[in-house]
Design a protein around this motif. Structure first.
Motif, PDB file in Angstrom:
ATOM      1  N   VAL A 230     -46.277  36.298 -31.380  1.00 40.59           N
ATOM      2  CA  VAL A 230     -47.407  35.793 -30.590  1.00 40.59           C
ATOM      3  C   VAL A 230     -46.825  34.977 -29.444  1.00 40.59           C
ATOM      4  O   VAL A 230     -45.720  34.433 -29.556  1.00 40.59           O
ATOM      5  CB  VAL A 230     -48.362  34.916 -31.435  1.00 40.59           C
ATOM      6  N   PRO A 231     -47.528  34.899 -28.304  1.00 44.28           N
ATOM      7  CA  PRO A 231     -46.988  34.170 -27.151  1.00 44.28           C
ATOM      8  C   PRO A 231     -46.648  32.719 -27.468  1.00 44.28           C
ATOM      9  O   PRO A 231     -45.622  32.200 -27.041  1.00 44.28           O
ATOM     10  CB  PRO A 231     -48.111  34.279 -26.112  1.00 44.28           C
ATOM     11  N   SER A 232     -47.537  32.047 -28.227  1.00 43.99           N
ATOM     12  CA  SER A 232     -47.300  30.659 -28.616  1.00 43.99           C
ATOM     13  C   SER A 232     -48.263  30.307 -29.733  1.00 43.99           C
ATOM     14  O   SER A 232     -49.304  30.968 -29.912  1.00 43.99           O
ATOM     15  CB  SER A 232     -47.507  29.712 -27.433  1.00 43.99           C
ATOM     16  N   LEU A 233     -47.942  29.264 -30.511  1.00 44.30           N
ATOM     17  CA  LEU A 233     -48.857  28.810 -31.554  1.00 44.30           C
ATOM     18  C   LEU A 233     -50.152  28.297 -30.941  1.00 44.30           C
ATOM     19  O   LEU A 233     -51.225  28.440 -31.533  1.00 44.30           O
ATOM     20  CB  LEU A 233     -48.202  27.718 -32.396  1.00 44.30           C
ATOM     21  N   ARG A 234     -50.056  27.714 -29.762  1.00 42.80           N
ATOM     22  CA  ARG A 234     -51.262  27.210 -29.114  1.00 42.80           C
ATOM     23  C   ARG A 234     -52.217  28.353 -28.789  1.00 42.80           C
ATOM     24  O   ARG A 234     -53.428  28.247 -29.035  1.00 42.80           O
ATOM     25  CB  ARG A 234     -50.884  26.450 -27.843  1.00 42.80           C
ATOM     26  N   GLU A 235     -51.686  29.434 -28.231  1.00 44.33           N
ATOM     27  CA  GLU A 235     -52.559  30.574 -27.921  1.00 44.33           C
ATOM     28  C   GLU A 235     -53.102  31.211 -29.192  1.00 44.33           C
ATOM     29  O   GLU A 235     -54.270  31.615 -29.245  1.00 44.33           O
ATOM     30  CB  GLU A 235     -51.796  31.608 -27.096  1.00 44.33           C
ATOM     31  N   TYR A 236     -52.247  31.307 -30.220  1.00 44.43           N
ATOM     32  CA  TYR A 236     -52.724  31.858 -31.497  1.00 44.43           C
ATOM     33  C   TYR A 236     -53.885  31.012 -32.028  1.00 44.43           C
ATOM     34  O   TYR A 236     -54.914  31.546 -32.463  1.00 44.43           O
ATOM     35  CB  TYR A 236     -51.594  31.887 -32.527  1.00 44.43           C
ATOM     36  N   SER A 237     -53.728  29.702 -32.011  1.00 42.38           N
ATOM     37  CA  SER A 237     -54.767  28.821 -32.520  1.00 42.38           C
ATOM     38  C   SER A 237     -56.057  28.953 -31.720  1.00 42.38           C
ATOM     39  O   SER A 237     -57.164  28.909 -32.266  1.00 42.38           O
ATOM     40  CB  SER A 237     -54.278  27.373 -32.489  1.00 42.38           C
ATOM     41  N   THR A 238     -55.914  29.131 -30.416  1.00 45.19           N
ATOM     42  CA  THR A 238     -57.095  29.293 -29.562  1.00 45.19           C
ATOM     43  C   THR A 238     -57.896  30.526 -29.948  1.00 45.19           C
ATOM     44  O   THR A 238     -59.137  30.502 -29.969  1.00 45.19           O
ATOM     45  CB  THR A 238     -56.666  29.382 -28.083  1.00 45.19           C
ATOM     46  N   ARG A 239     -57.223  31.611 -30.288  1.00 43.88           N
ATOM     47  CA  ARG A 239     -57.911  32.870 -30.594  1.00 43.88           C
ATOM     48  C   ARG A 239     -58.271  33.029 -32.064  1.00 43.88           C
ATOM     49  O   ARG A 239     -59.287  33.627 -32.402  1.00 43.88           O
ATOM     50  CB  ARG A 239     -57.047  34.056 -30.166  1.00 43.88           C
ATOM     51  N   TYR A 240     -57.438  32.473 -32.961  1.00 44.23           N
ATOM     52  CA  TYR A 240     -57.627  32.759 -34.383  1.00 44.23           C
ATOM     53  C   TYR A 240     -57.754  31.514 -35.269  1.00 44.23           C
ATOM     54  O   TYR A 240     -57.975  31.633 -36.473  1.00 44.23           O
ATOM     55  CB  TYR A 240     -56.457  33.615 -34.900  1.00 44.23           C
ATOM     56  N   GLY A 241     -57.632  30.340 -34.688  1.00 42.42           N
ATOM     57  CA  GLY A 241     -57.773  29.118 -35.476  1.00 42.42           C
ATOM     58  C   GLY A 241     -59.233  28.837 -35.797  1.00 42.42           C
ATOM     59  O   GLY A 241     -60.122  29.057 -34.968  1.00 42.42           O
ATOM     60  N   LEU A 242     -59.489  28.360 -37.023  1.00 40.65           N
ATOM     61  CA  LEU A 242     -60.864  28.048 -37.429  1.00 40.65           C
ATOM     62  C   LEU A 242     -61.176  26.612 -37.033  1.00 40.65           C
ATOM     63  O   LEU A 242     -60.708  25.661 -37.654  1.00 40.65           O
ATOM     64  CB  LEU A 242     -61.043  28.246 -38.933  1.00 40.65           C
ATOM     65  N   THR A 243     -61.984  26.486 -35.993  1.00 42.04           N
ATOM     66  CA  THR A 243     -62.392  25.177 -35.465  1.00 42.04           C
ATOM     67  C   THR A 243     -63.812  24.868 -35.923  1.00 42.04           C
ATOM     68  O   THR A 243     -64.520  25.718 -36.466  1.00 42.04           O
ATOM     69  CB  THR A 243     -62.343  25.197 -33.941  1.00 42.04           C
ATOM     70  N   ALA A 244     -64.233  23.635 -35.682  1.00 41.67           N
ATOM     71  CA  ALA A 244     -65.600  23.235 -36.023  1.00 41.67           C
ATOM     72  C   ALA A 244     -66.615  24.105 -35.290  1.00 41.67           C
ATOM     73  O   ALA A 244     -67.664  24.457 -35.841  1.00 41.67           O
ATOM     74  CB  ALA A 244     -65.803  21.756 -35.699  1.00 41.67           C
ATOM     75  N   ARG A 245     -66.316  24.443 -34.033  1.00 40.71           N
ATOM     76  CA  ARG A 245     -67.225  25.315 -33.280  1.00 40.71           C
ATOM     77  C   ARG A 245     -67.367  26.670 -33.961  1.00 40.71           C
ATOM     78  O   ARG A 245     -68.480  27.211 -34.056  1.00 40.71           O
ATOM     79  CB  ARG A 245     -66.702  25.504 -31.849  1.00 40.71           C
ATOM     80  N   ARG A 246     -66.281  27.215 -34.439  1.00 36.96           N
ATOM     81  CA  ARG A 246     -66.350  28.526 -35.099  1.00 36.96           C
ATOM     82  C   ARG A 246     -67.055  28.418 -36.453  1.00 36.96           C
ATOM     83  O   ARG A 246     -67.749  29.353 -36.863  1.00 36.96           O
ATOM     84  CB  ARG A 246     -64.947  29.114 -35.257  1.00 36.96           C
ATOM     85  N   VAL A 247     -66.876  27.310 -37.146  1.00 36.42           N
ATOM     86  CA  VAL A 247     -67.574  27.128 -38.418  1.00 36.42           C
ATOM     87  C   VAL A 247     -69.082  27.171 -38.201  1.00 36.42           C
ATOM     88  O   VAL A 247     -69.833  27.704 -39.032  1.00 36.42           O
ATOM     89  CB  VAL A 247     -67.158  25.796 -39.082  1.00 36.42           C
TER      90      VAL A 247
END
Length: 313
Positions: A230-247
């Motif tokens: 993946v390009p970076s952990l930050r980009e991975y988190s942006t696309r696939y990280g479970l945030t409060a907004r996604r919950v």
């Protein structure tokens, strides 16, 4: 069972049977003295060539609650450091009079190979990228405990599928129990081929969240990667990280699961990990009862040794 090597070897009846045993042993864990003599006189040994916290402690607690004797093997202080082969090690351990070996190894297929060298029962506690069957069983039990059944349950497994033995075991166990599984990951984090896997695939987490009952998050297993996937952990988190907004996009009763250890701020936001719908601690707690069930099924002397829940006594 003689051995437990793969979730793919288990039928629905097998899993239902183990879930029933787990119900009984979960009741034992709630007692003031959470111990039964079901495996008194039996000896279980640990053969962990990989570091582990949850799995090893869970198996040790399970064996002790069943009154089994335990034989701890530390690779770092053993003759392995002097060049002793795996075969010599396991044959030496068996010669000490053990009944079961719980194995964790970085190479796929090691538990299967050990069954050819010893008469003792072998339990796979994780082998390479292959499988982790007791994790799948405790995950099934946790979903069943919260949602009543896995039949028709829609599960999204999100993250580093390619390097995850948990994902492989969960796919087989979940679908065997009637769940519908979607793998969610960038193409670089999927296995080279998923032909024959009873799953669907999606590349956008936001597209699947409103329709699932369980979001199962996996950590990025950077220790198993030989290249940047993946390009970076930050980009991975942006696309696939479970945030409060996604919950907020998930159903009201949808669960959040993770096999641990969690990388907070990468695949899961710290505040999401603490939400009531996060059942990660339940997974850990259920792991002891599930592993009690597995050890009892492999080594137990019969139903007479099975504890009866007090409400059914």
């Amino acid at each position: 069972m003689k051995h437990l090597l793969s979730a793919a070897d288990l039928s629905r009846d097998d899993i239902e049977h183990l879930m029933g045993l787990t119900d009984a042993f979960a009741e034992v864990g709630r007692r003031r003295m959470p111990k039964v003599p079901a495996l008194q006189g039996r000896t279980v040994s640990w053969l962990f060539y990989e570091d582990s916290t949850r799995t090893r402690l869970s198996f040790e607690q399970a064996a002790k609650r069943l009154s089994a004797d335990t034989l701890n093997f530390s690779v770092s202080s053993s003759s392995v450091k002097k060049g002793e082969s795996l075969r010599d090690t396991v044959e030496t351990i068996e010669a000490m009079g053990i009944d079961a070996i719980v194995v964790r190894h970085s190479s796929s297929g090691v538990p299967q190979q050990i069954t050819k060298w010893v008469d003792a029962s072998v339990v796979n506690a994780g082998d390479g990228w292959h499988e982790h069957p007791t994790q799948a069983l405790l995950d099934c039990y946790t979903i069943r405990d919260h949602l009543g059944s896995l039949d028709g349950v829609r599960v999204a497994i999100v993250g580093d599928i390619a390097h995850s033995r948990v994902a492989r075991s969960d796919v087989w166990a979940f679908t065997t129990m009637g769940a519908e599984v979607t793998l969610v990951a960038p193409p670089t984090l999927l296995p080279p081929s998923i032909e024959g896997w009873p799953v669907t695939v999606a590349h956008e987490l936001d597209a699947v969240l409103p329709d699932v009952d369980v979001v199962y998050l996996l950590r990025m297993q950077r220790e198993r990667m030989t290249e940047a996937l993946v390009p970076s952990l930050r980009e991975y988190s942006t696309r696939y990280g479970l945030t409060a907004r996604r919950v907020d996009a998930m159903g009201e009763k949808a669960l959040v699961m993770h096999p641990g250890p969690m990388n907070r701020g990468v695949e899961i936001a710290a505040d999401v990990a603490e939400l009531p719908r996060s059942v990660v601690i339940d997974q850990v707690r259920n792991g002891v009862a599930v592993r009690m069930a597995v050890l009892f099924d492999i080594l137990g002397s019969g139903p007479v040794a099975l504890p009866i829940p007090k409400e059914h006594a």
